[in-house]
Design an enzyme around this catalytic site. Structure first.
Site, PDB file in Angstrom:
ATOM      1  NE  ARG A  78      -9.201  -8.203  -6.966  1.00  0.00           N
ATOM      2  CZ  ARG A  78      -8.170  -7.992  -6.153  1.00  0.00           C
ATOM      3  NH1 ARG A  78      -7.000  -7.655  -6.663  1.00  0.00           N
ATOM      4  NH2 ARG A  78      -8.293  -8.129  -4.846  1.00  0.00           N
ATOM      5  NE  ARG A  79      -5.518 -11.318  -7.240  1.00  0.00           N
ATOM      6  CZ  ARG A  79      -6.363 -11.274  -6.211  1.00  0.00           C
ATOM      7  NH1 ARG A  79      -7.447 -12.036  -6.206  1.00  0.00           N
ATOM      8  NH2 ARG A  79      -6.128 -10.472  -5.197  1.00  0.00           N
ATOM      9  CG  HIS A 102      -2.040   1.104   0.905  1.00  0.00           C
ATOM     10  ND1 HIS A 102      -3.105   0.940   0.055  1.00  0.00           N
ATOM     11  CD2 HIS A 102      -2.121   2.379   1.352  1.00  0.00           C
ATOM     12  CE1 HIS A 102      -3.804   2.057  -0.009  1.00  0.00           C
ATOM     13  NE2 HIS A 102      -3.230   2.947   0.770  1.00  0.00           N
ATOM     14  CE1 TYR A 157      -1.922   7.582  -0.360  1.00  0.00           C
ATOM     15  CE2 TYR A 157      -1.461   5.471   0.669  1.00  0.00           C
ATOM     16  CZ  TYR A 157      -2.356   6.457   0.315  1.00  0.00           C
ATOM     17  OH  TYR A 157      -3.679   6.317   0.632  1.00  0.00           O
ATOM     18  CG  HIS A 203      -9.377   1.836  -6.921  1.00  0.00           C
ATOM     19  ND1 HIS A 203      -9.595   3.144  -6.537  1.00  0.00           N
ATOM     20  CD2 HIS A 203      -8.300   1.401  -6.196  1.00  0.00           C
ATOM     21  CE1 HIS A 203      -8.712   3.484  -5.619  1.00  0.00           C
ATOM     22  NE2 HIS A 203      -7.912   2.455  -5.399  1.00  0.00           N
ATOM     23  CG  PHE A 204      -4.211  -0.710  -9.720  1.00  0.00           C
ATOM     24  CD1 PHE A 204      -3.626  -0.555  -8.479  1.00  0.00           C
ATOM     25  CD2 PHE A 204      -3.400  -1.012 -10.804  1.00  0.00           C
ATOM     26  CE1 PHE A 204      -2.251  -0.689  -8.319  1.00  0.00           C
ATOM     27  CE2 PHE A 204      -2.031  -1.140 -10.648  1.00  0.00           C
ATOM     28  CZ  PHE A 204      -1.453  -0.974  -9.405  1.00  0.00           C
ATOM     29  CG  HIS A 205      -6.188   0.191 -15.025  1.00  0.00           C
ATOM     30  ND1 HIS A 205      -6.342  -1.024 -14.413  1.00  0.00           N
ATOM     31  CD2 HIS A 205      -5.261   0.008 -16.014  1.00  0.00           C
ATOM     32  CE1 HIS A 205      -5.555  -1.917 -15.005  1.00  0.00           C
ATOM     33  NE2 HIS A 205      -4.891  -1.324 -15.966  1.00  0.00           N
TER      34      HIS A 205
END
Length: 549
Positions: free
Chosen positions: A435-436, A219, A223, A370-372
């Site tokens: 996913r995955r 995580h 950042y 979300h990640f994209h």
């Protein structure tokens, strides 16, 4: 006072940029193949394994592209603000060499199909030992760079004991300090668990411990990607729009808060994981929400900068200041769209970290969407915006009108492609799309049939994104070799003339590091002790997706 980058410093930064943009092309190609396979209308040729390209895509974009671009960019910032000694520069080259060797080893291992363990390299999936050794070398090389940055900052402070440190140098030190502390988790997992296990010195592995150590790192990695974008937003974008930094103190304090709250939050990625006490999951969810505060501080600061600059230029009315923004300048447009994308991206992050709602979306492609939005839009578009002035500055070329125009087209293509792909991922996730996983009709079930249109939309969006990647690589090459020679500005903004003095307590490093370590010990000591003491039987290795132990 801004310093001038030497030829050797420019070569160092450009070396990182070459690796980053080669990674962008390879990783983007793997992403295109993924979305085509998941559409159900394309099969990989020559027996290529879907999970091989999935691993390449995640590792090379999530770890290689970002890490090399960030460290290269931060080296440029440190060179401009505090400078390099000859010895420091030599060590920086050593760090680059170690990272590159590790990256090549890991990449070859993945490409030959010996590391189909995805971006998270979750146990009990097992890769060839070379993969883990390569990743460890990348981390070690980044540590060398971190200590070079710390030394640069220390020497500058020693020469200027009563002066406030340059804002960008302060930010780089915060980011590399966070990175150093966070990567201790993945380094421990590699050296104590994965490498001995993959070499056959251990028959089993404590799966839950390995995942906990990964997310201790995983995580704050987000950042580590985001803070360089914030550096550009706080201290470079104001210069590009003809303004000044809204508040040096606010900028520094927001980074201090990120240092506090970016690391002791990894359990919110493991809310569905059995074996972790729910009390500690809840505590880390609360700490996760604390990260919203510096993000909101950043949003306030940026739009305050935009409004103040516009009003100084004579634009009145409630939103008249928006007119002054240089919409036709790709150095501003790309990062600004990244800022906007972080609004829904951040909101999605709150959903993911919410204790109850996470159970609905955790294993769905919502998370990928979300990640994209966050990494691949907010971060990457800001990186592109940086590249449009940094590459010409390093190579002694000009950012021409034609390149600027191509950059705007590239930014629009990226935005459109990402919106199509990310929105369809979010919707498919809400109706249960996993996913995955490669394409499957799940025996023709009605639920899987509902996913078809969204998977096709992802293929369309992914294709547009790959076109944008090809265009970006073309622009990168053009800026290096074909643009006319000249001097391009390295834009670093100054503070507002009437700004309040920055308090000396913002550079109380012993206190900030102590608070960070206390929070980490509080959040992780008991959970990790429980995972070790009450561990279930360890797992033998699996070669996924075949499943042979």
């Amino acid at each position: 006072m801004e310093l001038r980058l030497s030829k050797n410093e420019r070569r160092l930064v450009m070396s990182y940029m070459y690796v980053a943009f080669i990674s962008l092309f390879i990783g983007g190609l793997m992403g295109l193949l993924q979305v085509l396979v998941r559409s159900g209308n394309f099969e990989l040729p020559w027996g290529i394994n879907y999970y091989t390209i999935l691993t390449v895509h995640g590792v090379i974009l999530g770890l290689v592209l970002t890490t090399f671009f960030i460290i290269g960019f931060q080296n440029a910032l440190m060179g401009k603000t505090v400078g390099y000694s000859k010895k420091q520069l030599n060590w920086a080259w050593i760090g680059f060499a170690v990272m590159t060797i590790g990256m090549i080893i890991a990449a070859i291992t993945i490409l030959v199909g010996k590391a189909n363990v995805l971006y998270t390299f979750y146990a009990p999936l097992q890769a060839h030992p070379a993969f883990y050794i390569g990743i460890t070398l990348v981390v070690v090389g980044s540590w060398i760079n971190a200590f070079v940055n710390f030394r640069q900052f220390y020497m500058w402070k020693k020469k200027h004991p009563d002066e406030k440190s340059p804002l960008l140098a302060f930010m780089v030190v915060i980011n590399m300090l966070m990175w150093l502390i966070a990567t201790l988790g993945v380094a421990t997992a590699m050296l104590v668990q994965f490498i001995p296990w993959s070499l056959g010195y251990k028959n089993t592995i404590n799966v839950l411990l390995s995942r906990t150590l990964f997310w201790y790192f995983g995580h704050p990695l987000v950042y580590f990607w985001l803070l360089p974008a914030y550096m550009a937003w706080y201290a470079i974008i104001p210069k590009i729009i003809g303004g000044k930094i809204f508040s040096d103190t606010l900028a520094r304090f927001s980074f201090i808060l990120f240092l506090f709250f970016s690391i002791p939050v990894g359990l919110h990625h493991q809310l569905t994981e059995p074996g972790l006490d729910s009390t500690w999951k809840f505590i880390q969810v609360i700490l996760t929400f604390m990260v919203v505060i510096p993000s909101l501080m950043t949003a306030f600061s940026m739009f305050a900068t935009f409004e103040i600059t516009g009003r100084k230029k004579g634009y009145g009315g409630l939103f008249g200041w928006l007119k002054h923004l240089p919409w036709s300048d790709v150095r501003f447009l790309a990062p600004f769209i990244g800022m906007l994308a972080f609004i829904p991206g951040g909101a999605g992050g709150i959903v993911n970290a919410s204790y109850q709602i996470n159970t609905l979306v955790h294993n769905t492609i919502w998370v990928t969407g979300h990640f994209h939005l966050t990494a691949a839009t907010t971060v990457v578009l800001t990186f592109f915006g940086i590249a449009y002035w940094l590459i010409p500055h390093l190579t002694g070329r000009k950012l021409t009108k034609s390149v600027n125009r191509l950059g705007i087209i590239q930014t629009i293509l990226w935005t459109v492609g990402m919106l199509i792909m990310s929105i369809s991922m979010h919707i498919q996730g809400l109706i249960g799309g996993p996913r995955r996983s490669a394409y499957s009709d799940y025996g023709g079930t009605a639920q899987a049939t509902e996913w078809g249109a969204y998977q096709m939309a992802q293929a369309v969006g992914g294709t547009i994104l790959f076109i944008a990647i090809v265009l970006m690589v073309y622009i990168f090459v053009k800026m290096i070799f074909f643009s006319p020679k000249g001097e391009e500005e390295f834009p670093i903004a100054q503070e507002e003339d009437n700004a309040e003095p920055t308090p000396r307590w913002t550079e109380n490093w012993k206190l900030w590091i102590a608070i960070t370590l206390v929070l980490i010990l509080f959040a992780y000591t008991v959970p990790i002790m429980d995972v070790i003491q009450n561990a279930p039987p360890g797992s033998a290795p699996f070669d996924w997706p075949i499943g042979n132990s």
